[in-house]
Design an enzyme around this catalytic site. Structure first.
Site, short mmCIF file in Angstrom:
data_model
loop_
_atom_site.label_atom_id
_atom_site.label_comp_id
_atom_site.label_asym_id
_atom_site.label_seq_id
_atom_site.Cartn_x
_atom_site.Cartn_y
_atom_site.Cartn_z
N LYS A 128 0.83 -1.20 0.00
CA LYS A 128 0.00 0.00 0.00
C LYS A 128 0.87 1.26 0.00
CE LYS A 128 -4.08 1.45 2.42
NZ LYS A 128 -4.78 1.33 3.72
N LYS A 132 -20.64 -12.02 0.15
CA LYS A 132 -20.34 -12.61 1.45
C LYS A 132 -20.66 -11.60 2.55
CE LYS A 132 -16.27 -13.91 4.21
NZ LYS A 132 -16.11 -13.01 5.29
N LYS A 172 -18.27 -7.38 7.80
CA LYS A 172 -18.25 -6.02 8.34
C LYS A 172 -17.69 -5.04 7.32
CE LYS A 172 -15.94 -7.07 12.13
NZ LYS A 172 -16.07 -8.43 12.66
P1 ADP Z 1 -15.79 -9.88 8.92
O1 ADP Z 1 -15.60 -10.38 7.52
O2 ADP Z 1 -17.20 -9.48 9.17
O3 ADP Z 1 -14.79 -8.82 9.34
P2 ADP Z 1 -14.13 -11.58 10.53
O4 ADP Z 1 -13.04 -11.54 9.51
O5 ADP Z 1 -13.94 -10.85 11.82
O6 ADP Z 1 -15.52 -11.13 9.85
O7 ADP Z 1 -14.44 -13.11 10.79
C1 ADP Z 1 -14.60 -13.71 12.05
C2 ADP Z 1 -14.95 -15.18 11.81
O8 ADP Z 1 -16.24 -15.31 11.18
C3 ADP Z 1 -13.97 -15.92 10.89
O9 ADP Z 1 -13.73 -17.21 11.43
C4 ADP Z 1 -14.69 -16.00 9.56
O10 ADP Z 1 -14.30 -17.15 8.86
C5 ADP Z 1 -16.17 -16.06 9.96
N1 ADP Z 1 -17.03 -15.41 8.96
C6 ADP Z 1 -17.03 -14.09 8.65
N2 ADP Z 1 -17.97 -13.79 7.70
C7 ADP Z 1 -18.58 -14.98 7.40
C8 ADP Z 1 -19.65 -15.35 6.49
N3 ADP Z 1 -20.27 -14.46 5.72
N4 ADP Z 1 -20.03 -16.65 6.46
C9 ADP Z 1 -19.41 -17.57 7.23
N5 ADP Z 1 -18.40 -17.28 8.11
C10 ADP Z 1 -17.98 -16.00 8.20
#
Ligand code: ADP
Ligand code: TRP
Length: 331
Positions: free
Chosen positions: A115, A199, A202
């Protein structure tokens, strides 16, 4: 004795239903076969220097979320990373067995460098040593408790591999001291779609948060994107994210009924959204109540986490002793 499963969660914001089905639910289910260690990775959160008040709120919210969603602190070890003073000591010893080149190749660091290069800045501009050493601290989390498996999303795979590399390097230098962990990747599950069909994440702002107020929950459900077929028209359940979300929550008979109604026509998207909102609220009613209970009783949370830290230290202290001996720090 049961094998150990360990996972850390950075305190960053409201859990959503994708996190629930992808992570919380399967991770909690592991406590049948494993001794589950779950911790709030608060030291890791410092690498992005959050505002102190936000950090404190988020630590409690993450902890409350785990308990609300069914983690039993008496059947598992639930604690805060920073309550285990053995961790930074372990991380230091491990860092002396970690080649700098390995850290140069870590994805998060490389992404930050890329970046900077793109913006024609100094490659290391704004990068702190915490970010650079992140994988070593995470290796300490994993290795100090002799974890057998580490359930995480696929994005953490490189970190697990680094932890294994560091353990091997330690064992090669000082004799077999540390156990090599296995990653357990929860991403094999299908991703839960967000309200826009991508998907749920956040970072896309397309989530249905589990612990938001009722109004926000309903609003997000009503915003789920569908095509524009009228109630009477037949619809395609396999390619509709409203139905894909609905089937996660509905009783199997009701999901099948709705699937048939999609195929024959006669059910409007708006009506199904109303039902979905009710179903989600009912599904998480108990969890939502517990969440507000715990976030309002932070002294109780502190007590639960402190008890967990004692149990975690019982596991960690003998391993650290072994490391100190192996290196020659202790006789
Ligand atoms: P985000 O994408 O909302 O920032 P995180 O990266 O904090 O979520 O993910 C936390 C956990 O939740 C991880 O183990 C991730 O694999 C799972 N996870 C996040 N989004 C999904 C989704 N849409 N479906 C299934 N599992 C998810
Ligand atoms: N790096 C992990 C994440 O961002 C959090 C974490 C810290 C972790 N230490 C860990 C996960 C140890 C598993 C094991 O999600």
């Amino acid at each position: 004795m049961k094998p150990i499963s360990l996972t850390g969660i950075k305190p960053t914001g409201n859990p959503h239903i994708g996190n629930y089905f992808g992570m919380y639910k399967p991770a909690i289910a592991l406590t049948e076969k494993y001794l589950g260690l779950y911790f709030v990775a608060d030291f890791h959160a410092l690498t992005s220097t959050p505002n102190r008040k936000d950090l404190q709120t988020l630590i409690y919210e993450v902890a409350a979320g785990w308990l609300a969603l069914g983690l039993d602190p008496d059947q598992s070890v639930f604690f805060r990373q920073s309550d285990v003073p053995e961790i930074p000591e372990c991380a230091w010893m491990l860092s002396c067995l970690t080649s700098k080149g390995l850290m140069n190749r870590a994805h998060a660091y490389k992404a930050a460098v890329d970046k900077n290069l793109e913006a024609e800045r100094d490659p290391d501009d704004g990068i702190n040593m915490g970010l650079y050493n992140y994988p070593v601290l995470m290796a300490a989390d994993i290795l100090l408790y002799e974890s057998d498996v580490v359930p995480v999303g696929l994005d953490q795979k490189q970190h697990i591999e680094i932890a294994r590399d560091i353990a091997e390097s330690f064992n090669r230098t000082y004799g077999k001291t540390l156990k090599l962990p296995e990653g357990l990747y929860t991403k094999d599950l299908q991703d839960v779609p967000g309200i826009d069909g991508r998907k749920m994440s956040k970072s896309y702002g397309n989530t249905i948060p589990i612990f938001a107020d009722e109004k926000t929950m309903r609003k997000q459900v009503m915003r789920i994107v569908t095509d524009s077929r009228t109630p009477e028209e037949p619809k395609d359940p396999a390619n509709d994210n409203l139905f894909q979300i609905f089937r996660l929550f509905a009783a199997p008979e009701r999901a099948e009924e709705v699937r048939q109604l999609y195929l024959t026509g006669g059910l409007g998207y708006g009506t199904l959204k109303q039902e979905l909102a009710e179903t989600i609220l009912a599904y998480f009613a108990d969890a939502r109540q517990k969440f507000s209970f715990y976030t309002q009783n932070t002294t109780l949370l502190d007590e639960i986490l402190a008890r967990g830290a004692e149990k975690a230290r019982d596991i960690a202290i003998p391993v650290l002793k072994r490391m100190r001996k192996a290196t020659g720090i202790d006789r």
